[in-house]
Design a protein around this motif. Structure first.
Motif, PDB file in Angstrom:
ATOM      1  N   LYS A   1       0.807  -1.222   0.000  1.00  0.00           N
ATOM      2  CA  LYS A   1       0.000   0.000   0.000  1.00  0.00           C
ATOM      3  C   LYS A   1       0.844   1.278   0.000  1.00  0.00           C
ATOM      4  O   LYS A   1       1.943   1.316   0.542  1.00  0.00           O
ATOM      5  N   PHE A   2       0.259   2.313  -0.575  1.00  0.00           N
ATOM      6  CA  PHE A   2       0.823   3.662  -0.497  1.00  0.00           C
ATOM      7  C   PHE A   2       0.136   4.415   0.637  1.00  0.00           C
ATOM      8  O   PHE A   2      -1.086   4.489   0.697  1.00  0.00           O
ATOM      9  N   GLY A   3       0.955   4.955   1.535  1.00  0.00           N
ATOM     10  CA  GLY A   3       0.419   5.783   2.602  1.00  0.00           C
ATOM     11  C   GLY A   3       0.956   7.190   2.524  1.00  0.00           C
ATOM     12  O   GLY A   3       0.274   8.120   2.126  1.00  0.00           O
ATOM     13  N   CYS A   4       2.217   7.361   2.908  1.00  0.00           N
ATOM     14  CA  CYS A   4       2.801   8.699   3.009  1.00  0.00           C
ATOM     15  C   CYS A   4       3.779   9.013   1.876  1.00  0.00           C
ATOM     16  O   CYS A   4       3.965  10.173   1.524  1.00  0.00           O
ATOM     17  N   GLY A   5       4.433   7.999   1.373  1.00  0.00           N
ATOM     18  CA  GLY A   5       5.447   8.227   0.341  1.00  0.00           C
ATOM     19  C   GLY A   5       6.752   8.790   0.866  1.00  0.00           C
ATOM     20  O   GLY A   5       7.635   9.152   0.087  1.00  0.00           O
ATOM     21  N   MET A   6       6.900   8.839   2.190  1.00  0.00           N
ATOM     22  CA  MET A   6       8.085   9.469   2.789  1.00  0.00           C
ATOM     23  C   MET A   6       8.703   8.633   3.907  1.00  0.00           C
ATOM     24  O   MET A   6       9.345   9.169   4.797  1.00  0.00           O
ATOM     25  N   ALA A   7       8.456   7.333   3.894  1.00  0.00           N
ATOM     26  CA  ALA A   7       9.027   6.433   4.905  1.00  0.00           C
ATOM     27  C   ALA A   7       8.558   6.745   6.320  1.00  0.00           C
ATOM     28  O   ALA A   7       9.262   6.488   7.286  1.00  0.00           O
ATOM     29  N   LEU A   8       7.338   7.254   6.439  1.00  0.00           N
ATOM     30  CA  LEU A   8       6.846   7.650   7.750  1.00  0.00           C
ATOM     31  C   LEU A   8       5.722   6.767   8.288  1.00  0.00           C
ATOM     32  O   LEU A   8       5.368   6.876   9.457  1.00  0.00           O
ATOM     33  N   CYS A   9       5.148   5.903   7.445  1.00  0.00           N
ATOM     34  CA  CYS A   9       3.958   5.168   7.907  1.00  0.00           C
ATOM     35  C   CYS A   9       4.094   3.653   7.853  1.00  0.00           C
ATOM     36  O   CYS A   9       3.368   2.951   8.547  1.00  0.00           O
ATOM     37  N   GLY A  10       4.947   3.130   7.002  1.00  0.00           N
ATOM     38  CA  GLY A  10       5.162   1.685   6.924  1.00  0.00           C
ATOM     39  C   GLY A  10       4.186   0.926   6.048  1.00  0.00           C
ATOM     40  O   GLY A  10       4.336  -0.287   5.882  1.00  0.00           O
ATOM     41  N   ALA A  11       3.212   1.581   5.459  1.00  0.00           N
ATOM     42  CA  ALA A  11       2.207   0.873   4.660  1.00  0.00           C
ATOM     43  C   ALA A  11       2.814   0.145   3.463  1.00  0.00           C
ATOM     44  O   ALA A  11       2.275  -0.850   2.990  1.00  0.00           O
ATOM     45  N   CYS A  12       3.940   0.646   2.982  1.00  0.00           N
ATOM     46  CA  CYS A  12       4.559   0.128   1.751  1.00  0.00           C
ATOM     47  C   CYS A  12       5.636  -0.919   2.014  1.00  0.00           C
ATOM     48  O   CYS A  12       6.399  -1.247   1.107  1.00  0.00           O
ATOM     49  N   THR A  13       5.690  -1.447   3.223  1.00  0.00           N
ATOM     50  CA  THR A  13       6.805  -2.317   3.609  1.00  0.00           C
ATOM     51  C   THR A  13       6.833  -3.624   2.818  1.00  0.00           C
ATOM     52  O   THR A  13       5.822  -4.306   2.681  1.00  0.00           O
TER      53      THR A  13
ATOM     54  N   THR B   1      11.630  -3.234   4.497  1.00  0.00           N
ATOM     55  CA  THR B   1      12.133  -2.092   3.728  1.00  0.00           C
ATOM     56  C   THR B   1      10.963  -1.269   3.217  1.00  0.00           C
ATOM     57  O   THR B   1       9.968  -1.829   2.743  1.00  0.00           O
ATOM     58  N   ARG B   2      11.081   0.050   3.298  1.00  0.00           N
ATOM     59  CA  ARG B   2      10.012   0.938   2.810  1.00  0.00           C
ATOM     60  C   ARG B   2      10.161   1.093   1.295  1.00  0.00           C
ATOM     61  O   ARG B   2      11.081   1.779   0.805  1.00  0.00           O
ATOM     62  N   SER B   3       9.253   0.488   0.574  1.00  0.00           N
ATOM     63  CA  SER B   3       9.389   0.499  -0.886  1.00  0.00           C
ATOM     64  C   SER B   3       9.104   1.862  -1.504  1.00  0.00           C
ATOM     65  O   SER B   3       9.463   2.097  -2.652  1.00  0.00           O
ATOM     66  N   CYS B   4       8.491   2.775  -0.740  1.00  0.00           N
ATOM     67  CA  CYS B   4       8.184   4.098  -1.296  1.00  0.00           C
ATOM     68  C   CYS B   4       9.425   4.958  -1.466  1.00  0.00           C
ATOM     69  O   CYS B   4       9.392   5.941  -2.214  1.00  0.00           O
ATOM     70  N   ILE B   5      10.490   4.620  -0.754  1.00  0.00           N
ATOM     71  CA  ILE B   5      11.726   5.418  -0.881  1.00  0.00           C
ATOM     72  C   ILE B   5      12.889   4.566  -1.391  1.00  0.00           C
ATOM     73  O   ILE B   5      14.038   4.980  -1.309  1.00  0.00           O
TER      74      ILE B   5
HETATM   75  S1  FES Z   1       4.125   4.860   2.008  1.00  0.00           S
HETATM   76 FE1  FES Z   1       4.436   5.438   4.095  1.00  0.00          FE
HETATM   77  S2  FES Z   1       6.356   4.546   4.588  1.00  0.00           S
HETATM   78 FE2  FES Z   1       6.120   4.173   2.461  1.00  0.00          FE
END
Ligand code: FES
Ligand code: FES
Length: 156
Positions: free
Chosen positions: A36-48, A56-60
């Protein structure tokens, strides 16, 4: 640019810019929307996801930084020993509310259990602190991780 990514044990070829985040390759190019996409900034963990077993945070994480490393996503984590235990514990303890954060929670929890079969409360908090849940399922998450750990053969 062409990249060959090892995802859930299968080589997948994609033709994308090297700086595109892995999250977008998974979701938009390969149609793997469990991550999932949450914050896009490694702040929420949804993209792990897991990269060589590490949460690993795939958004960054740029696609060109992955190289030949093994990527595991929520679609296949249940085929790993720790992932299967965590998913069973999630069901046994009825962790989920809206569900949006939960694939990321399960990926972080399964990486923890794979590296530490009997985590302490402090280790759980440390591993899970980057995964945000707006529904506040934190107490059940911790309980489910302990439940999964007990299935590793040591009661408490
Ligand atoms: S989308 Fe929030 S940490 Fe990656
Ligand atoms: S279950 Fe709803 S955000 Fe975590």
């Amino acid at each position: 640019m062409a990249f060959t990514l090892k995802i859930n044990g299968t080589n997948r070829s994609v033709d994308v810019d090297g700086d595109i985040p892995l999250l977008w390759v998974l979701r938009d190019v390969l149609g793997m929307t469990g991550t999932k996409f949450g914050c896009g900034m490694a702040l929420c963990g949804a993209c792990t996801v897991h990269i060589d077993g590490a949460a690993t945070r795939s958004c960054i994480t740029s696609v060109d930084s992955v190289g030949k490393s093994a990527i595991t996503t929520i679609e296949a984590v249940g085929s790993t020993a720790a992932g299967a235990k965590i998913q069973k514990a999630w069901l046994d303890r009825e962790v989920v509310q809206c569900g949006y954060c939960q694939s990321g929670q399960i990926m972080s929890a399964s990486a923890l259990l794979a590296s530490n079969p009997h985590p302490t409360d402090a280790a759980i908090d440390d591993a899970m602190s980057g995964n945000i849940c707006r529904c506040g399922t934190y107490v059940r998450i911790r309980d489910a991780i302990k439940h999964a750990a007990r299935s590793n053969g040591r009661g408490d």
